[in-house]
Scaffold this active site. Structure first.
Site, PDB file in Angstrom:
ATOM      1  CD  GLU A  95      -0.995   0.779   3.626  1.00  0.00           C
ATOM      2  OE1 GLU A  95      -1.425   1.933   3.380  1.00  0.00           O
ATOM      3  OE2 GLU A  95      -1.161   0.199   4.713  1.00  0.00           O
ATOM      4  CE  LYS A 117       0.329   2.114  14.770  1.00  0.00           C
ATOM      5  NZ  LYS A 117      -0.130   1.682  13.446  1.00  0.00           N
TER       6      LYS A 117
END
Ligand code: PSU
Ligand code: MN
Length: 306
Positions: free
Chosen positions: A28, A162
């Site tokens: 990406e 995260k």
């Protein structure tokens, strides 16, 4: 896959690899333009591509340049993505806009998955996935990465989610959407900077060949959508949750105070965590992406051999 989609520009090397069934790994570009500071972002992007080559696969970094979705970029194009201030963060909803306006766009996990699938690529390596934000029960801020995982047939290798997100709710949404969550070599679901998250991984596999077999089984059964392949950060590079957690909480509180919402929030938090950790988080981020590149390339090699 022999006829590329007419709206994509596929680099020669990637097109040749796909035509002959060689392993290809998508990468990406939001992580380059909005996830890390210059010049470490560009340097890391190049090194990650090299790791994928060293492990026998062809890298294909994905972005939109001058409105054209590009599959495979050269060094100058990686540099532009890393240094130009006019590269928009492009998730699924933004794709029509940047294409129509012939702008530059850095693709998120969601839009990279979609473009990779259009090109015929089945394995994609990134750092961290988007997910359910903390407080999403009020804000409804849930990344389009999750809906895309329910739709598009690509295995996404990441270091987990995260803890600036709500990891428990993210895992619940993935379950609802029917997305397999497989952690490589660990019973714990990882939380990016740390090897554990306080949540067990729904599934565990230990070898790249097993993951490739799960991909074949899923799509062979006609189960549309992606797989989350979680690859814990190496022990030597880990930042304990006790250490990073406080900094993440501080960054989240600041974002709230400043009223930062929507697409801007993840880039803001990542930048702030790098500052607050005095670069420690960036070092860990780079290490885990490189580790993901190794594992992703191995999975791609097994998938194309199986
Ligand atoms: N997590 C990271 N680094 C990143 C991102 C997430 O550690 O660069 C990026 C990815 O591109 C991911 C996107 O797809 O943020 C999610 O943004 P949002 O929550 O706005 O969908
Ligand atoms: Mn969001």
């Amino acid at each position: 896959m022999t006829t590329p989609h007419p709206m994509l520009a596929v680099a020669d090397e990637v097109r040749d690899a796909l035509a002959s069934g060689k392993p290809v790994v998508a990468l990406e570009s939001t992580i380059i333009s909005h996830g890390m500071p210059y010049p470490k972002n560009v340097q890391t992007a190049r090194e990650v591509e090299q790791i994928i080559r060293d492990h026998g696969a062809v890298p294909a970094t994905i972005a939109v340049l001058h409105g054209v979705p590009r599959i495979g970029l050269n060094d100058a194009e990686l540099d532009l993505l890393g240094s130009d201030g006019n590269v928009r963060k492009v998730s699924i909803r933004d794709l029509p806009y940047v294409v129509a306006r012939k702008e530059h766009g850095a693709t998120t996990v969601a839009s990279t998955m979609r473009l990779a699938a259009l090109a015929g690529i089945r394995v994609f390596v990134t750092g961290g996935l988007g997910g359910v934000h903390r407080g999403a029960q009020d804000s409804m801020d849930i990344s389009a990465d999750l809906t895309e995982l329910s739709l598009t047939d690509v295995a996404v290798v990441s270091a987990g989610v995260k803890s600036l997100l709500d990891i428990g709710r993210t895992l619940e949404v993935l379950e609802t959407l029917g997305v397999p969550v497989i952690t490589v070599g660990s019973n714990d679901f990882p939380s990016f900077y740390s090897r554990s998250s306080g949540f067990a991984s729904p599934l565990r596999m230990d070898a790249p060949a097993e993951v490739a077999a799960a991909m074949k089984a899923k799509w062979g059964l006609g189960l549309a959508g992606g797989l989350v392949i979680a690859n814990p950060i190496p022990v030597a590079d880990e930042i304990p949750e006790a250490e990073i957690g406080a900094l993440i909480n501080q960054a989240v509180a600041e974002a709230e105070r400043k009223g930062i919402i929507g697409a801007a929030i993840t880039p803001y938090l990542l930048g702030r965590i790098v500052e607050l950790s005095e670069g420690e988080s960036l070092r860990a981020n780079i290490a885990l992406v490189k580790h993901n590149a190794q594992v992703g390339a191995r999975i791609a090699v097994e998938f194309s051999a199986a």
